[in-house]
Design an enzyme around this catalytic site. Structure first.
Site, PDB file in Angstrom:
ATOM      1  N   ARG B 233     -11.454 -61.470 -13.999  1.00 14.23           N
ATOM      2  CA  ARG B 233     -10.470 -62.570 -13.974  1.00 14.23           C
ATOM      3  C   ARG B 233      -9.247 -62.220 -14.817  1.00 14.23           C
ATOM      4  O   ARG B 233      -8.814 -62.981 -15.688  1.00 14.23           O
ATOM      5  CB  ARG B 233     -11.079 -63.879 -14.464  1.00 14.23           C
ATOM      6  N   SER B 234      -8.681 -61.099 -14.509  1.00 12.18           N
ATOM      7  CA  SER B 234      -7.492 -60.616 -15.196  1.00 12.18           C
ATOM      8  C   SER B 234      -6.311 -61.577 -15.007  1.00 12.18           C
ATOM      9  O   SER B 234      -6.274 -62.370 -14.069  1.00 12.18           O
ATOM     10  CB  SER B 234      -7.163 -59.250 -14.581  1.00 12.18           C
ATOM     11  N   SER B 235      -5.364 -61.531 -15.943  1.00 13.93           N
ATOM     12  CA  SER B 235      -4.145 -62.319 -15.780  1.00 13.93           C
ATOM     13  C   SER B 235      -2.963 -61.431 -16.155  1.00 13.93           C
ATOM     14  O   SER B 235      -2.993 -60.776 -17.194  1.00 13.93           O
ATOM     15  CB  SER B 235      -4.202 -63.571 -16.649  1.00 13.93           C
ATOM     16  N   LEU B 286     -23.534 -59.073 -11.573  1.00 14.46           N
ATOM     17  CA  LEU B 286     -24.150 -59.755 -10.424  1.00 14.46           C
ATOM     18  C   LEU B 286     -24.046 -58.928  -9.144  1.00 14.46           C
ATOM     19  O   LEU B 286     -24.731 -59.220  -8.163  1.00 14.46           O
ATOM     20  CB  LEU B 286     -23.487 -61.121 -10.194  1.00 14.46           C
ATOM     21  N   GLY B 287     -23.178 -57.945  -9.132  1.00 15.86           N
ATOM     22  CA  GLY B 287     -22.982 -57.148  -7.934  1.00 15.86           C
ATOM     23  C   GLY B 287     -21.809 -56.212  -8.158  1.00 15.86           C
ATOM     24  O   GLY B 287     -21.123 -56.297  -9.193  1.00 15.86           O
ATOM     25  N   VAL B 288     -21.595 -55.317  -7.213  1.00 16.37           N
ATOM     26  CA  VAL B 288     -20.474 -54.387  -7.294  1.00 16.37           C
ATOM     27  C   VAL B 288     -19.432 -54.824  -6.271  1.00 16.37           C
ATOM     28  O   VAL B 288     -19.705 -54.825  -5.068  1.00 16.37           O
ATOM     29  CB  VAL B 288     -20.922 -52.941  -6.994  1.00 16.37           C
ATOM     30  N   ILE B 289     -18.271 -55.236  -6.751  1.00 18.12           N
ATOM     31  CA  ILE B 289     -17.189 -55.624  -5.857  1.00 18.12           C
ATOM     32  C   ILE B 289     -16.630 -54.347  -5.218  1.00 18.12           C
ATOM     33  O   ILE B 289     -16.266 -53.408  -5.926  1.00 18.12           O
ATOM     34  CB  ILE B 289     -16.095 -56.376  -6.631  1.00 18.12           C
ATOM     35  N   TYR B 476      -2.280 -65.516 -27.731  1.00 14.60           N
ATOM     36  CA  TYR B 476      -2.656 -64.105 -27.840  1.00 14.60           C
ATOM     37  C   TYR B 476      -2.349 -63.646 -29.251  1.00 14.60           C
ATOM     38  O   TYR B 476      -1.201 -63.689 -29.690  1.00 14.60           O
ATOM     39  CB  TYR B 476      -1.867 -63.295 -26.813  1.00 14.60           C
TER      40      TYR B 476
END
Lengths: 563, 563
Positions: B233-235, B286-289, B476
């Site tokens: 969930r980068s921004s 949970l998995g590999v995107i 930040y």
């Protein structure tokens, strides 16, 4: 709770915030607002649909045969007592009227079922007032294996509140409307917390008293509740401006048989998967939403309207695409409401207003509304108008848009009049990308038409776009058919063809009606068998006894798919 | 894949799309761009932090002592052969350089670990080229109980790719960078599908060749990958204009040990919970995107810059709030980039440019950038400027904004120079509502300062807002400290105090750095014990052997919390 500051309510005219009269038990809305079929439609329909057979009159509420409540037998009375110990005796109702009023939603099949002599109903209607009471009810129900169907406004059109025990000893309707009100408002951040059972008008009235608005106006607005909007990922008519309901939610409180969740992401967060998004759309099958925190905004000072005509649906849809992509990847400075009717819907709408002759060469009409500070609303209108005009639209004044706005919550009343006259009427909807929109519309229209023809019925299929996004749009179909015989079974077969066409054609099985029981087999086709396994795993963790709205969203393991 | 149409690349100047040089193994970025500490800072820091001790020189890569690879023993070689049968022998690397280059991320603790004589590394680096290969690797790993750490650009600063076997026979780094490229572009709908291992610059170059842009520019942009952006969930720095990465995603393909998921919601959908939101932020646990479908937009034609000065942080933050709420609940017609530095960060930034004297009475500086068609960008700037001015801001020209833009990806190089000079430097971040922003900033600053003081270190705590939303903003923090002794342990203690202050103060434990291993205990405090149980239930369904990035996001059952 709201304070008493005497601020005028500028939103009142729009959403008619007066307390709604109780919903008709066997139709839509306020019984005093029931209407008869407009004469022009009465004349037009036989031309399009053939001979219409007037159906047998519906039974009165006292004539309906209900199976006895499981909570009134010897064993049931003990359970009834335990429920009464939680919520008080007055709030465990097993009387005929309470049970019938919680017997289902408001799809056309639901209304046809309300016309039958024998009907299903929940064994009791239980109305908690606090979150602790909800938790206690769920613990008790889990212990006894009793099915629990959370119930807000009862406006589902996909079988979301059917009182199905599925082999369990009883099913109760958990009516949440005593849990209502605005409990917090952060004016600086623009966040409001509302209890789940607050209706649309009550929510807007409480916010308007403080100078704020939520801006969520689905057709179910007058009856549906905040918790229901969240549980079904509702989308309102102002979604172009204020977004879908799921985009307004910033936090949720959820009570499950395994405990409580208080999920409130910061305005932006990278703290793992977003669990709020797991409960938005959970339709009472994963937990009971008790409170919702929502993004709100100051009441807009101005509203402007403008209606448009396009030569055809293709040019109109292209115009809406350009509006949706106005911002070049950034915010869209455009309409609050934008809707485009296809040729058929435009013609029927004109016919309703007695302008049949004009309808024949009418193309497609579109409605736009703009809100904001006066200067901002005017700018939004000017910018949108420039795009629509460049795409081939012509202005047809503000009146048709104001007409639409005045009647925006009233279409379901017309459906009741059609059903009374023997004309079948139902809606279904989907969404897809702009590139796929025309093909999907064609495929779904053909599937419905062919499916109904196979049932021996001529039909009219009307369509509009009412929700736009940068990458695509919704398609909303209204079906009017001269369906006779076993209308329930015939429609189920035709609807199945339409649902197959939607999923095969790359659409979502629902843009804003939700899954309920009716769309459950197609959800699996949309998210895959492994996606369903993920939902089952979450349900098994939160609701190990499988008591929450069994058969909704996920097939009921205890009773088979339609149990 | 992209075609060869010779369209000029208007985005190239902005994102420096030239292929990035391989990342330094023991620091940030392109070794050729390493910089020494600016003289002004070198002069300033001892005044603020006291005597700085120059640390022992870091080992060369060949001097590092690595434990032998478990895939090189007798039993391991059989497994190595099975992996090679899937991806080819060249793509199962157990050599020293490959292992060290996949030994962790780029937090300051990571870089301090790279300076130690003995280091952890994965037993092998495996590089699949297809989704089928990923699936086969996961099946094999599940069978043998081998830990798998998905690896994109390796830019995590929260321990998201630590090679921890946690008691398992081996841990492999699953390097996804061979799976790269633009595989589909729907220009009408504005949707692009990119393979997970595509880096930021490669993604933008492929899109720019077709006239489109994604617009996601986090500081890790030059090295990080599309799959990594989704998994964390980068921004990006343009989030005010184009949104967070999670809002750009319209579909995901995910491979898990239990099977594959192809999740692509329509532009709007009410089809149950949104499972895409369960894999955004799943951090490889949970998995590999393997592929991501994204909303893209035409390359903007114009970019305008303007810098501002506010008397103090409070007035600047209030100004940013008004900008974020400009649309009155509807779209914001505002900046693409907007950032506000607090007094301390403004002073240090001025010092870096040799303007220390001026810094003392400088207030706070802010940077704004605007994009779009020339007229639209100008309008966005004018509207934003009116708000900032009314809130007490004064224009200070475009140069400081252009300076910021030119150096936007370079801060990590400065950190390397500080570490080399013996000055500790690290960042952490959060987000909260506007109403809570000042209190949270104060609480976190105090916690960091007090925590480091307890470790005997004077510190400078700088702060900025870089992401705004209608309901709140990010905070930040950059921490510079004269930390000696066991800097890793001392920082871990101080960081723990800061994390407690964030969660106790109502912030999210991370706005865009993600959870990784470092923030895992605080995720539980944010979503509750039942929230963690939900994540565990999902993981148990998708990864029953518990091999995927164990210890990231959720504590590793096999090895205890920090195993």
């Amino acid at each position: 709770m709201t304070d008493d500051t005497a601020v005028p309510d500028p939103g009142a005219a729009q959403h008619e915030a007066e307390p709604a009269a109780p919903m008709r038990w066997d139709g839509w809305g306020d019984p005093a607002k029931a209407r008869s079929l407009p004469a022009a439609l009465r004349a037009l329909l036989p031309l399009k649909l053939g001979r219409i057979r007037t159906p047998a009159p519906a039974p009165a509420i006292d004539e309906v045969e209900l199976s006895p409540s499981a909570l009134e037998g010897a064993e049931g009375r003990a359970l009834r007592g335990e429920l009464a110990a939680i919520v008080g005796d007055d709030h465990v109702r097993t009387d005929r009227e309470a049970r019938i009023r919680h017997a289902g939603g408001r799809s056309t099949p639901d209304l046809l079922r309300r016309r039958e002599p024998r009907q299903q109903a929940p064994d009791a209607v239980v109305s908690p007032e606090t979150e602790a009471q909800v938790a206690a009810i769920l613990r008790l129900a889990a212990e006894h294996g009793i099915a629990v169907v959370p119930f807000g406004g009862g406006t589902t059109v996909v079988g979301g509140v059917d009182p199905v025990a599925g082999g369990r000893p009883a099913v109760i309707s958990l009516d949440l409307t005593r849990m209502r009100g605005l409990v917090a408002l952060d004016e600086l951040s623009g966040e409001a917390t509302l209890l789940a059972g607050t209706t649309g008008p009550d929510a807007e009235a409480a916010l308007a008293a403080r100078g704020f608005e939520l801006g969520h106006y689905p057709q179910s607005f007058r009856y549906a509740t905040i918790g229901g909007f969240a549980a079904t990922r509702s989308s309102g008519q102002s979604s172009a401006g204020y977004g879908r309901f799921d985009t307004m939610v910033t936090g949720l409180r959820v009570v499950t048989p395994s405990g409580e969740l208080d999920l409130g992401r910061a305005p932006g967060s990278a703290a793992g998967p977003d669990l709020v998004q797991l409960f938005l759309g959970s339709e009472g099958a994963l937990g009971v939403i008790t409170a919702v925190r929502l993004r709100v905004h100051p009441l807009p000072a101005a509203r402007l309207a403008e209606a448009w005509r396009f030569p055809d649906f293709a040019s109109g849809a292209e115009a809406l695409r350009r509006v949706a992509q106005l911002g070049g990847g950034q915010a869209v400075t455009g309409p609050t409401v934008i809707r485009l009717s296809d040729e058929a819907e435009t013609a029927v709408s004109l016919a309703q207003h007695g302008r049949i002759g004009k309808a024949l060469a009418s193309g497609c009409s579109a409605v736009t509304l703009f809100e904001g500070e006066p200067e901002v609303a005017a700018e939004r209108r000017a910018r949108t108008a420039a795009v629509l005009e460049a795409a081939g639209g012509s202005r047809i004044g503000e009146q048709p848009a104001l007409d639409w706005e005045r009647g925006r919550f009233n279409a379901p009343y017309l459906r009741d009049a059609l059903l009374d006259a023997g004309v079948f009427c139902e809606t279904l909807e989907t969404a897809t990308t702009w590139a796929n929109l025309a093909a999907l519309k064609r495929a779904v229209t053909e599937a419905i038409t062919a499916g109904l023809a196979e049932e021996g019925a001529k039909s009219l299929v009307l369509c509009h776009i009412s929700h736009i996004y940068p990458t695509g749009a919704s398609l909303y179909f209204t079906i009017v058919a001269g369906l006779g015989g076993d209308r329930l079974a015939a429609w189920e077969r035709a609807k199945r063809r339409a649902s197959d066409a939607i999923v095969d054609g790359g659409g979502t099985i629902t843009h804003h009606h939700a899954i309920g029981r009716d769309h459950q087999p197609w959800l699996e086709r949309e998210i895959g068998e492994l996606g369903i396994r993920v939902l089952r795993a979450v349900k098994a963790e939160l609701d190990p006894a499988g008591i929450l709205n069994p058969g909704v969203l996920i097939a009921d393991g205890a009773a088979g798919r339609h149990g």
